[in-house]
Design a protein around this motif. Structure first.
Motif, PDB file in Angstrom:
ATOM      1  N   ASP A 155       0.831  -1.205   0.000  1.00 50.92           N
ATOM      2  CA  ASP A 155       0.000   0.000   0.000  1.00 50.92           C
ATOM      3  C   ASP A 155       0.864   1.252   0.000  1.00 50.92           C
ATOM      4  N   GLY A 156       2.190   1.078   0.180  1.00 47.38           N
ATOM      5  CA  GLY A 156       3.097   2.221   0.038  1.00 47.38           C
ATOM      6  C   GLY A 156       3.518   2.465  -1.395  1.00 47.38           C
ATOM      7  N   GLY A 157       3.159   1.564  -2.308  1.00 49.13           N
ATOM      8  CA  GLY A 157       3.506   1.718  -3.720  1.00 49.13           C
ATOM      9  C   GLY A 157       2.392   2.415  -4.476  1.00 49.13           C
ATOM     10  N   VAL A 158       2.493   3.730  -4.603  1.00 49.54           N
ATOM     11  CA  VAL A 158       1.433   4.528  -5.219  1.00 49.54           C
ATOM     12  C   VAL A 158       2.044   5.616  -6.117  1.00 49.54           C
ATOM     13  N   ASP A 159       1.181   6.278  -6.878  1.00 49.61           N
ATOM     14  CA  ASP A 159       1.624   7.375  -7.740  1.00 49.61           C
ATOM     15  C   ASP A 159       1.524   8.737  -7.061  1.00 49.61           C
ATOM     16  N   LEU A 160       0.563   8.890  -6.201  1.00 47.03           N
ATOM     17  CA  LEU A 160       0.366  10.155  -5.494  1.00 47.03           C
ATOM     18  C   LEU A 160      -0.414   9.907  -4.217  1.00 47.03           C
ATOM     19  N   SER A 161      -0.251  10.811  -3.241  1.00 51.00           N
ATOM     20  CA  SER A 161      -0.840  10.603  -1.912  1.00 51.00           C
ATOM     21  C   SER A 161      -1.688  11.802  -1.505  1.00 51.00           C
ATOM     22  N   PRO A 162      -2.976  11.766  -1.777  1.00 47.76           N
ATOM     23  CA  PRO A 162      -3.822  12.933  -1.520  1.00 47.76           C
ATOM     24  C   PRO A 162      -4.097  13.239  -0.056  1.00 47.76           C
ATOM     25  N   ILE A 163      -4.003  12.240   0.844  1.00 43.02           N
ATOM     26  CA  ILE A 163      -4.342  12.518   2.251  1.00 43.02           C
ATOM     27  C   ILE A 163      -3.145  12.329   3.184  1.00 43.02           C
ATOM     28  N   ALA A 164      -1.937  12.242   2.626  1.00 46.81           N
ATOM     29  CA  ALA A 164      -0.762  11.947   3.446  1.00 46.81           C
ATOM     30  C   ALA A 164      -0.293  13.127   4.287  1.00 46.81           C
ATOM     31  N   ASP A 165      -0.890  14.298   4.106  1.00 42.11           N
ATOM     32  CA  ASP A 165      -0.560  15.434   4.976  1.00 42.11           C
ATOM     33  C   ASP A 165      -1.668  15.674   5.993  1.00 42.11           C
ATOM     34  N   LEU A 166      -2.575  14.716   6.112  1.00 41.99           N
ATOM     35  CA  LEU A 166      -3.681  14.827   7.059  1.00 41.99           C
ATOM     36  C   LEU A 166      -3.501  13.842   8.203  1.00 41.99           C
ATOM     37  N   MET A 167      -3.663  14.317   9.438  1.00 44.79           N
ATOM     38  CA  MET A 167      -3.693  13.423  10.581  1.00 44.79           C
ATOM     39  C   MET A 167      -4.949  12.548  10.492  1.00 44.79           C
ATOM     40  N   LYS A 168      -4.953  11.442  11.188  1.00 44.86           N
ATOM     41  CA  LYS A 168      -6.098  10.533  11.145  1.00 44.86           C
ATOM     42  C   LYS A 168      -7.379  11.251  11.581  1.00 44.86           C
ATOM     43  N   SER A 169      -7.286  12.083  12.598  1.00 43.77           N
ATOM     44  CA  SER A 169      -8.462  12.811  13.065  1.00 43.77           C
ATOM     45  C   SER A 169      -8.992  13.744  11.982  1.00 43.77           C
ATOM     46  N   GLU A 170      -8.089  14.299  11.184  1.00 44.01           N
ATOM     47  CA  GLU A 170      -8.507  15.183  10.097  1.00 44.01           C
ATOM     48  C   GLU A 170      -9.151  14.389   8.964  1.00 44.01           C
ATOM     49  N   VAL A 171      -8.678  13.167   8.749  1.00 41.63           N
ATOM     50  CA  VAL A 171      -9.309  12.299   7.752  1.00 41.63           C
ATOM     51  C   VAL A 171     -10.753  12.017   8.154  1.00 41.63           C
ATOM     52  N   TYR A 172     -10.964  11.759   9.449  1.00 38.91           N
ATOM     53  CA  TYR A 172     -12.333  11.534   9.928  1.00 38.91           C
ATOM     54  C   TYR A 172     -13.184  12.785   9.751  1.00 38.91           C
ATOM     55  N   GLU A 173     -12.602  13.950  10.016  1.00 33.65           N
ATOM     56  CA  GLU A 173     -13.349  15.195   9.854  1.00 33.65           C
ATOM     57  C   GLU A 173     -13.779  15.388   8.407  1.00 33.65           C
ATOM     58  N   ILE A 174     -12.876  15.116   7.488  1.00 33.94           N
ATOM     59  CA  ILE A 174     -13.214  15.213   6.069  1.00 33.94           C
ATOM     60  C   ILE A 174     -14.238  14.136   5.701  1.00 33.94           C
ATOM     61  N   GLY A 175     -14.098  12.954   6.279  1.00 39.40           N
ATOM     62  CA  GLY A 175     -15.054  11.887   6.025  1.00 39.40           C
ATOM     63  C   GLY A 175     -16.471  12.282   6.403  1.00 39.40           C
ATOM     64  N   ARG A 176     -16.603  12.933   7.555  1.00 36.02           N
ATOM     65  CA  ARG A 176     -17.932  13.392   7.961  1.00 36.02           C
ATOM     66  C   ARG A 176     -18.457  14.460   7.008  1.00 36.02           C
ATOM     67  N   TYR A 177     -17.578  15.351   6.572  1.00 33.40           N
ATOM     68  CA  TYR A 177     -17.979  16.393   5.626  1.00 33.40           C
ATOM     69  C   TYR A 177     -18.442  15.784   4.296  1.00 33.40           C
ATOM     70  N   LEU A 178     -17.787  14.701   3.886  1.00 33.47           N
ATOM     71  CA  LEU A 178     -18.111  14.052   2.612  1.00 33.47           C
ATOM     72  C   LEU A 178     -19.249  13.047   2.733  1.00 33.47           C
ATOM     73  N   ASN A 179     -19.854  12.975   3.918  1.00 36.32           N
ATOM     74  CA  ASN A 179     -20.978  12.059   4.167  1.00 36.32           C
ATOM     75  C   ASN A 179     -20.601  10.589   3.992  1.00 36.32           C
ATOM     76  N   ILE A 180     -19.371  10.259   4.396  1.00 41.48           N
ATOM     77  CA  ILE A 180     -18.978   8.856   4.406  1.00 41.48           C
ATOM     78  C   ILE A 180     -19.878   8.108   5.381  1.00 41.48           C
ATOM     79  N   ARG A 181     -20.225   6.895   5.042  1.00 41.89           N
ATOM     80  CA  ARG A 181     -21.188   6.122   5.816  1.00 41.89           C
ATOM     81  C   ARG A 181     -20.751   5.943   7.267  1.00 41.89           C
ATOM     82  N   GLU A 182     -21.731   5.956   8.171  1.00 38.18           N
ATOM     83  CA  GLU A 182     -21.467   5.828   9.598  1.00 38.18           C
ATOM     84  C   GLU A 182     -20.768   4.510   9.934  1.00 38.18           C
ATOM     85  N   GLU A 183     -21.110   3.442   9.217  1.00 38.69           N
ATOM     86  CA  GLU A 183     -20.491   2.152   9.511  1.00 38.69           C
ATOM     87  C   GLU A 183     -18.985   2.188   9.270  1.00 38.69           C
ATOM     88  N   ILE A 184     -18.544   3.038   8.348  1.00 33.63           N
ATOM     89  CA  ILE A 184     -17.109   3.204   8.100  1.00 33.63           C
ATOM     90  C   ILE A 184     -16.499   4.135   9.131  1.00 33.63           C
TER      91      ILE A 184
END
Length: 263
Positions: A155-184
């Motif tokens: 999973d470290g073999g990628v072309d670009l990393s769009p969320i690699a400058d975000l802390m995990k808590s910030e990923v969750y914050e964006i997830g809530r903004y994007l209406n990611i499902r509650e089960e996730i």
């Protein structure tokens, strides 16, 4: 964090990179977790083709169903999203049959776990090569630059990393903004590489909130001796992982030939 502006910034960055690279879109491995859900949603918002790939290997049904539900949500909201499922379980089992299987080797289970991740990487690049897509990484800042919690060339073999400058808590914050499902949003983070229910916290020994705290203190130049009890334990976990996994975070070492030896 100015969540909406951060989302727009990432989406614009993704679109600009793909356009300037003359690529047709993105491909994202879907695990049923928050990082891949947010990454795929951000890619979808670019309007460019986004291929979501499920690659189960003895995967827990809960992980599979979360991933499928997320893909269904994306496809119902974005016409540019498509998906494909590749069951890699037979490939993984065949691999185990053709390599020496050292049952007593203490490194066996982690080696096989990393093999799963590398099979998935190869699959993503197969489709990326077919369609001129960029493989979008799903690692966050704590994983990629804090404790190195990912598989080298997996999973470290990628072309670009769009969320690699975000802390995990910030990923969750964006997830809530994007209406990611509650089960996730509510699911315990897991890499899903061992075929059981162990979480990332089970493996690392600390939660992402704790690791974020330790990463911040380390960047301030603090030491384990500045803390006691659980804080000291977490700080030592963070520092230990960070040191051990520098080989993932640093460029591949190159043996440079001295000029005098070329003459």
């Amino acid at each position: 964090m100015q969540t909406e502006k951060v989302v727009n910034h990432i989406v614009d960055w993704l679109k600009d990179y793909a356009t300037s690279s003359n690529m047709n879109g993105f491909i994202v491995g879907i695990s049923g977790g928050i990082d891949s859900a947010v990454t795929s949603a951000l890619c979808a918002k670019t309007g460019l083709r986004t291929l979501c790939v499920e690659m189960p290997i003895h995967q827990a049904i809960t992980q599979v169903s979360r991933g499928q539900n997320h893909i269904s949500y994306l496809k119902s909201h974005f016409a540019n999203v498509t998906n494909v499922e590749v069951d890699l379980t037979p490939v993984f089992e065949q691999f185990k049959e053709v390599v020496p299987f050292e049952d007593e080797n203490p490194n066996l289970h982690i080696s096989l776990a990393n093999t799963r991740a590398r099979l998935r990487m190869s699959t993503l690049y197969y489709f990326a090569g077919l369609h001129k897509y960029l493989v979008a990484g799903t690692g966050n800042k704590v994983e990629d630059f804090g404790v190195g919690f990912y598989t080298k060339y997996g999973d470290g073999g990628v072309d670009l990393s769009p969320i690699a400058d975000l802390m995990k808590s910030e990923v969750y914050e964006i997830g809530r903004y994007l209406n990611i499902r509650e089960e996730i949003l509510n699911a315990p983070p897991t890499d899903g590489l061992f075929g059981d229910s162990r979480s990332d916290e089970d493996q690392i020994g600390a939660s992402y909130d704790e690791l974020e705290w330790a990463m911040g203190r380390d960047q301030l130049g603090m030491n384990a001796e500045d803390y006691s009890d659980r804080e000291q334990e977490v700080f030592n976990i963070y520092k230990g992982r960070n040191k051990a996994n520098q080989h993932k975070m640093q460029p591949i070492p190159v043996c440079e030939i001295p000029v005098n030896l070329r003459n």
